[in-house]
Scaffold this active site. Structure first.
Site, short mmCIF file in Angstrom:
data_model
loop_
_atom_site.label_atom_id
_atom_site.label_comp_id
_atom_site.label_asym_id
_atom_site.label_seq_id
_atom_site.Cartn_x
_atom_site.Cartn_y
_atom_site.Cartn_z
N ASP A 189 0.89 -1.17 0.12
CA ASP A 189 -0.01 0.10 0.11
C ASP A 189 0.87 1.31 -0.09
OD1 ASP A 189 -2.29 1.50 0.00
OD2 ASP A 189 -2.44 1.40 2.17
N LYS A 192 2.39 3.31 -5.90
CA LYS A 192 1.94 2.12 -6.84
C LYS A 192 2.99 1.81 -7.72
CE LYS A 192 -1.28 3.37 -4.43
NZ LYS A 192 -1.01 2.81 -2.85
N ASP A 217 -3.25 -3.09 -2.34
CA ASP A 217 -4.40 -2.02 -2.50
C ASP A 217 -4.23 -1.08 -3.65
OD1 ASP A 217 -6.55 -0.74 -1.45
OD2 ASP A 217 -5.53 0.59 -0.24
N ASN A 218 -5.38 -0.48 -4.04
CA ASN A 218 -5.43 0.65 -5.11
C ASN A 218 -4.94 0.08 -6.49
OD1 ASN A 218 -4.19 2.30 -2.50
ND2 ASN A 218 -6.23 2.83 -3.09
N GLU A 247 -11.27 4.21 -0.82
CA GLU A 247 -11.31 4.64 0.58
C GLU A 247 -12.27 5.86 0.71
OE1 GLU A 247 -8.38 3.72 -0.49
OE2 GLU A 247 -6.80 5.11 -0.12
C1 LIG Z 1 -1.51 5.18 1.05
S1 LIG Z 1 -0.14 5.45 2.14
C2 LIG Z 1 -0.53 4.10 3.29
C3 LIG Z 1 -1.71 3.98 4.10
C4 LIG Z 1 -1.59 2.90 5.18
N1 LIG Z 1 -1.30 1.53 4.59
C5 LIG Z 1 -3.01 2.68 5.60
O1 LIG Z 1 -3.88 2.12 4.90
O2 LIG Z 1 -3.33 3.46 6.70
C6 LIG Z 1 1.10 4.89 1.44
C7 LIG Z 1 2.40 5.56 2.28
O3 LIG Z 1 3.62 4.91 1.60
C8 LIG Z 1 4.69 5.65 1.93
N2 LIG Z 1 5.70 5.37 0.99
C9 LIG Z 1 5.46 5.27 -0.42
N3 LIG Z 1 6.46 4.71 -1.29
C10 LIG Z 1 7.28 4.22 -0.15
C11 LIG Z 1 8.61 3.33 -0.38
N4 LIG Z 1 8.94 3.14 -1.51
N5 LIG Z 1 8.92 3.08 0.69
C12 LIG Z 1 8.50 3.24 2.13
N6 LIG Z 1 7.28 3.85 2.42
C13 LIG Z 1 6.69 4.41 1.16
C14 LIG Z 1 4.08 7.02 1.73
O4 LIG Z 1 4.96 7.81 2.36
C15 LIG Z 1 2.84 6.91 2.30
O5 LIG Z 1 2.85 7.14 3.70
MG LIG Z 2 -4.04 2.26 -0.15
#
Ligand SMILES: C[S@@+](CC[C@H](N)C(=O)[O-])C[C@H]1O[C@@H](n2cnc3c(N)ncnc32)[C@H](O)[C@@H]1O
Ligand SMILES: [Mg+2]
Length: 262
Positions: A189, A192, A217-218, A247
């Protein structure tokens, strides 16, 4: 600019807020109520969404009760401000996958404010190992407080291990650093465009075994078409599709539940 200056001043010392409101109302010849409303509007733009989510938890959830934390976040995000948590509708699918797999080892890619982390951790058996990766330190700081508010460490004796850093940097180090051989469940998640490369990286690092389950997800909205194409066409994966909504909206969305076969 006068309002902005006074508000910035208030941010740096909230205890003098009331004094500033009075002064502002005099400067601008406004009633105290109006100046307070103006200040609170401007203050809101300085307080980040993640902080407002944390405040909603601290205000409405019971300490040590993970489900009340989930409810408080869902209520805030469905009634006040949208946020990128997995949300309740897909969260229920996540819960059922966690309960069905009953994993001893879990990896979550993308923690954000810890919403799905709390959901997953509250369902795990006490011996489970759970790593969640987040590369944004501000999100990680809020997630730590949300997880602590849910009381997960004390109550279920599972300390979700929140690791700060990028997935591509951590995946190759997980075996060595955390003594984990393979993951029973991975929840993807994060951004993407990393789904496919990180899945391939987990395969290369030997973190997936026959029977490991990946829940992504997504995959439709915002979408991860290369990942979907890869798992759909690979004979190694058996895929199952859950119809759902993005969501806190009515936009069509889905997650894929993937078991690795032979
Ligand atoms: C959609 S949110 C996660 C939502 C969470 N899983 C929830 O449902 O509560 C995506 C998160 O992934 C983090 N993120 C994106 N790419 C990443 C990566 N390559 N490594 C670590 N974190 C990452 C972003 O900073 C963001 O906070
Ligand atoms: Mg998501």
């Amino acid at each position: 600019s006068k309002i902005r200056f006074l508000c910035l001043d208030c941010v740096s010392n909230s205890s003098i807020l009331y004094v500033r409101v009075i002064r502002l109302s005099r400067v601008l010849s406004m009633s105290r109520k109006v100046s307070l409303a103006v200040i609170s509007c401007i203050l809101t733009s300085f307080v980040s969404l993640r902080q407002r989510i944390l405040s909603a938890v601290q205000k409405n959830a019971t300490r040590g009760d993970p489900r009340s934390v989930i409810r408080a976040i869902d209520q805030f995000c469905s009634q006040k401000e949208w946020a990128m948590n997995v949300g309740n509708e897909k969260g229920c699918i996540l819960d059922s996958v966690v309960s069905e797999v009953n994993p001893a080892t879990v990896l979550e890619l993308g923690t954000y404010c810890g919403y799905s982390t709390v959901r997953i951790a509250s369902l795990l058996p006490p011996y489970a190992k759970f790593i969640t990766l987040e590369f944004n330190p501000d999100f990680a700081a809020v997630a730590r407080q949300v997880i602590a508010w849910a009381g997960l460490e004390d109550k279920v004796k599972i300390k979700p291990c929140l690791v700060e850093g990028a997935s591509s940097d951590w995946i190759p180090k997980i075996k060595e650093q955390f003594g984990i051989k393979t993951f029973d469940l991975v929840f993807l998640d994060h951004w993407k465009e990393h789904y496919l490369s990180d899945t391939k990286l987990m395969e290369e690092c030997g973190l997936l075994r026959k029977g490991s389950v990946l829940l992504a997800d997504n995959v439709i909205c915002p979408g991860a078409p290369d990942y979907v194409e890869y798992v759909r066409s690979s004979p190694r994966y058996k895929s199952h599709y859950f119809r759902s909504h993005l969501e806190y909206t009515k936009a069509e969305e889905n997650l894929w539940y993937l078991g690795i076969i032979e």
